[in-house]
Design an enzyme around this catalytic site. Structure first.
Site, mmCIF file in Angstrom:
data_model
loop_
_atom_site.group_PDB
_atom_site.id
_atom_site.type_symbol
_atom_site.label_atom_id
_atom_site.label_comp_id
_atom_site.label_asym_id
_atom_site.label_seq_id
_atom_site.Cartn_x
_atom_site.Cartn_y
_atom_site.Cartn_z
ATOM 1 N N LYS A 142 0.734 -1.085 -0.137
ATOM 2 C CA LYS A 142 0.032 -0.051 -0.036
ATOM 3 C C LYS A 142 0.883 1.253 0.112
ATOM 4 O O LYS A 142 1.927 1.295 0.820
ATOM 5 C CB LYS A 142 -0.802 -0.084 1.242
ATOM 6 N N SER A 197 -9.411 1.485 3.380
ATOM 7 C CA SER A 197 -8.715 2.102 2.451
ATOM 8 C C SER A 197 -7.758 1.650 1.633
ATOM 9 O O SER A 197 -6.973 1.855 0.802
ATOM 10 C CB SER A 197 -8.169 3.483 3.241
ATOM 11 N N SER A 238 -9.621 -0.871 7.554
ATOM 12 C CA SER A 238 -9.040 -0.675 6.002
ATOM 13 C C SER A 238 -8.460 -1.989 5.475
ATOM 14 O O SER A 238 -8.072 -1.728 4.283
ATOM 15 C CB SER A 238 -8.062 0.344 6.068
#
Ligand SMILES: *[C@@H]1O[C@H](CO)[C@@H](O)[C@H](O)[C@H]1NC(C)=O
Ligand SMILES: *[C@@H]1O[C@H](CO)[C@@H](O)[C@H](O)[C@H]1NC(C)=O
Ligand SMILES: *[C@@H]1O[C@H](CO)[C@@H](O)[C@H](O)[C@H]1NC(C)=O
Ligand SMILES: *[C@@H]1O[C@H](CO)[C@@H](O)[C@H](O)[C@H]1NC(C)=O
Ligand SMILES: *[C@@H]1O[C@H](CO)[C@@H](O)[C@H](O)[C@H]1NC(C)=O
Ligand SMILES: *[C@@H]1O[C@H](CO)[C@@H](O)[C@H](O)[C@H]1NC(C)=O
Ligand SMILES: *[C@@H]1O[C@H](CO)[C@@H](O)[C@H](O)[C@H]1NC(C)=O
Ligand SMILES: *[C@@H]1O[C@H](CO)[C@@H](O)[C@H](O)[C@H]1NC(C)=O
Ligand SMILES: CC(=O)N[C@H]1CO[C@H](CO)[C@@H](O)[C@@H]1O
Length: 573
Positions: free
Chosen positions: A119, A200, A224
């Site tokens: 990420k 996210s 997330s």
């Protein structure tokens, strides 16, 4: 982070007919994979770590081939899905070094030569940026790799690139969508056109789901890792806070942030988790780890088909909130319920005792009070300033959240005011009006209501090994408690699903074929136990292979293998 966004959007449904739900997964022909040097090899959509390791070991292909194949897959789907924002320009060189080491008899571990995506809020000290999706950090440099990235490299993994995310891990605006960032654009899920990828860790979810790497790392403050694993047909492990170091990961809240794997199987997630856990002097929450570094639990060994035998598993029904208006069966989310009942009967038939209808008395207080916002909002300005101070190149000289807000409001590509920064305003307000003693009071209250009067109290009162819920209801209390959760694929919305858009109105939260998961929750640092239970469920259901994306990259490893047995003409070289 997504403060149960989707839960706020429920009450739109009209009634389904009585035959609205069918639990049957439409059978689909498995994707074929490729023939590599004369040997059949599974599709990269489905290949697991042991498949890849066996192929490398037998010399069917190299890590260079894997990097080439995954890169082509990323580029095939990127214009539609925007899951991967950056490719590591050094990936081929690293792969080639690892190939040479392998030939030479040096294997660093199970992840040797295996591509993994990170990420884009997990920093690497290489040619890639760590942006959190914001132009504020384009060009910023860190002094060294984040601890989790360093551990992956040490384990022999190839960091292939960075994945898109909800900007600032969904801690910027009230008016944006999961998977949207100014640097990366809008990520989309692959199970329905314009599927909300959830967030996210959106790009990490979509990338692992489609086999754009073996697996990815995500981060979680409140949902997330779990939410995008839920929506993208993945196994996500949200580790206990402190099990994995957050050093040089763009923060939201030291009390809740954690880094974990998003993979296609429980065992692959366990392999990746094993590589990244451990104490770190740069993140003193890791000193809470209850085992010494030479006695790390055997997460891979915990993958036991019979782990559910004799297990006691609780169901905290009052956390399941499919209400909206009157009749839960009219909600677009209604198909979760019969799928969950089926999952419970599978757990029972595998030998578990289900302790049903548990009521967690602290939950109502948690919903009424702002304890969690107070904790997170007071952490963020301080934790972000610490991250800025660690940068060795800081192109916009940012030292504080105020600086970041000024930058975001003045830099046109940050798309302000269309995409507001109201989350930061809330954080300013709360942190300005909360003393450290009050912040501590909120934190301890949160632990009491979420813990003693919630998850931990019920685990203890009923001598439970774990609790289960549909994943979308399993995010809040574990976020607040820093306790672990594993999400495993459980099903998908049926062909006649009542579709539901996100609050922004541009992507589908619920649509036919969109996946959802089952979550296992437990005590802090009980990952080893949870992995066993999740594996036993996964092996009995194998849901992932029955839920197929509408968009699949076509490049397979056989298309890029150079040398004897090359599958000429299969790919578009
Ligand atoms: C994917 O697409 C986005 C948006 O067009 C682009 O900015 C990004 O660089 C692309 N990723 C790769 C790996 O090319
Ligand atoms: C190969 O192994 C030898 C002996 O173990 C070592 O000295 C050498 O550096 C290795 N070479 C590479 C390229 O790994
Ligand atoms: C943990 O580290 C932070 C900063 O690195 C420091 O402010 C804090 O006092 C430390 N806490 C403990 C318990 O050592
Ligand atoms: C950041 O600070 C340096 C040194 O003080 C200065 O040279 C540079 O112009 C500043 N950059 C910005 C964008 O303000
Ligand atoms: C939210 O964003 C959309 C699209 O950028 C914009 O049209 C709308 O005005 C924004 N809404 C608010 C309340 O800022
Ligand atoms: C922050 O506080 C100001 C001043 O009290 C208020 O006007 C504003 O609405 C608050 N913003 C948020 C997001 O809470
Ligand atoms: C939580 O913080 C607020 C200030 O933001 C304070 O008024 C309140 O008393 C605190 N609550 C507890 C339980 O300490
Ligand atoms: C656990 O049991 C105690 C004593 O009966 C009770 O007060 C408490 O509410 C229970 N906790 C939970 C979470 O059920
Ligand atoms: C279209 C777009 O925003 N592309 C961005 C993708 O991410 C890279 C790296 O962060 C940026 O350089 C691109 O501009």
């Amino acid at each position: 982070m997504r403060f149960l966004q989707s839960l706020c959007l429920l009450p739109l449904a009209t009634a389904f007919g009585s035959s609205w739900y069918h639990n049957a997964f439409s059978w689909q022909k498995p994707l074929l994979g490729s023939t590599v040097n004369g040997v059949h090899f599974p599709s990269l959509l489905d290949a697991d770590l042991e498949d890849l390791a066996a192929g490398l070991e037998k010399g069917l292909f190299t890590s260079v081939d894997l990097v080439n194949a995954y890169t082509r897959r990323i580029l095939e789907v990127n214009s539609t899905l925007k899951a991967v924002t950056q490719l590591n320009p050094d990936a081929l060189t690293i792969a080639s070094e690892l190939d040479i080491a392998r030939t030479n008899g040096t294997i660093r571990g199970p992840l040797h030569g295996i591509p993994i995506l990170l990420k884009d809020n997990i920093a690497t000290a290489d040619k890639m940026d760590n942006t959190a999706g914001s132009y504020a950090l384009v060009g910023a440099k860190v002094p060294e790799d984040s601890t989790v990235a360093a551990k992956l490299r040490k384990a022999g993994a190839i960091i292939l690139g960075k994945t898109n995310l909800s900007e600032w891990a969904n801690f910027r605006s009230k008016n944006y969508t999961s998977g949207w960032s100014t640097t990366g654009g809008q990520t989309e899920g692959a199970y329905y056109p314009q599927q909300d990828p959830s967030g996210s860790s959106s790009g990490s979810g979509v990338a692992s789901a489609l086999g754009l790497a073996l697996a990815s790392l995500g981060t979680e403050t409140h949902g997330s890792i779990l939410a995008p694993s839920d929506a993208n047909n993945l196994v996500g492990i949200k580790p206990s806070v402190g099990l994995t170091s957050r050093y040089l990961v763009v923060p939201i809240s030291e009390h809740q942030d954690t880094v974990g794997p998003m993979a296609r199987t429980v065992k692959d997630a366990a392999y990746v988790l094993s590589a990244i856990v451990g104490s770190d002097p740069n993140d003193n929450y890791t000193s809470a780890i209850p085992f010494s570094s030479d006695k790390t639990p055997d997460y891979v060994g915990a993958c036991d088909y019979f782990a559910l035998r004799g297990a006691r598993i609780g169901v905290p029904r009052n956390l399941i909130e499919i209400d909206g208006d009157d009749d839960p069966s009219t909600s677009p989310y209604a198909p979760l319920l019969p799928a969950f009942e089926t999952a419970l009967s599978i757990l029972r038939s595998a030998g578990a005792t289900i302790i049903d209808d548990l009521f967690l008395p602290g939950f109502d207080t948690i919903k009424k009070e702002n304890f969690e916002f107070t904790v997170v909002d007071t952490d963020f300005p301080r934790n972000l300033a610490t991250y800025f101070a660690q940068l060795i190149v800081n192109p916009h000289n940012l030292t504080s959240l105020k600086d970041l807000e000024r930058f975001t409001h003045s830099f046109p590509e940050e798309d302000w005011p269309e995409h507001d920064t109201l989350t930061w305003d809330r954080s300013f307000n709360v942190s300005a009006t909360t003393t450290p003693a009050q912040a501590w009071g909120n934190y301890t209250a949160l632990q009491h209501y979420a813990g003693e009067l919630g998850l931990f109290g019920a685990l203890k009162n009923h001598s439970l090994d774990a609790m289960v819920l549909p994943t979308m209801f399993a995010m809040g209390l574990p976020a607040e408690l820093g306790s672990p959760v594993i999400s495993v694929p459980m099903g998908k919305y049926p062909e006649d699903a009542k579709k539901l858009k996100n609050g922004y109105g541009n992507q589908w939260l619920v649509a036919p074929g969109v996946p959802f998961g089952l979550a296992f929750m437990g005590e802090r640092f009980s990952e080893e136990k949870l992995i066993g239970l999740a594996y036993a469920f996964e092996q009995r259901t194998k849901v992932r292979g029955q839920v197929r994306p509408y968009l699949v990259p076509r490049t397979e490893v056989g298309d890029v293998v150079v040398g004897v047995g090359m599958d000429v003409g299969k790919g578009d070289l």
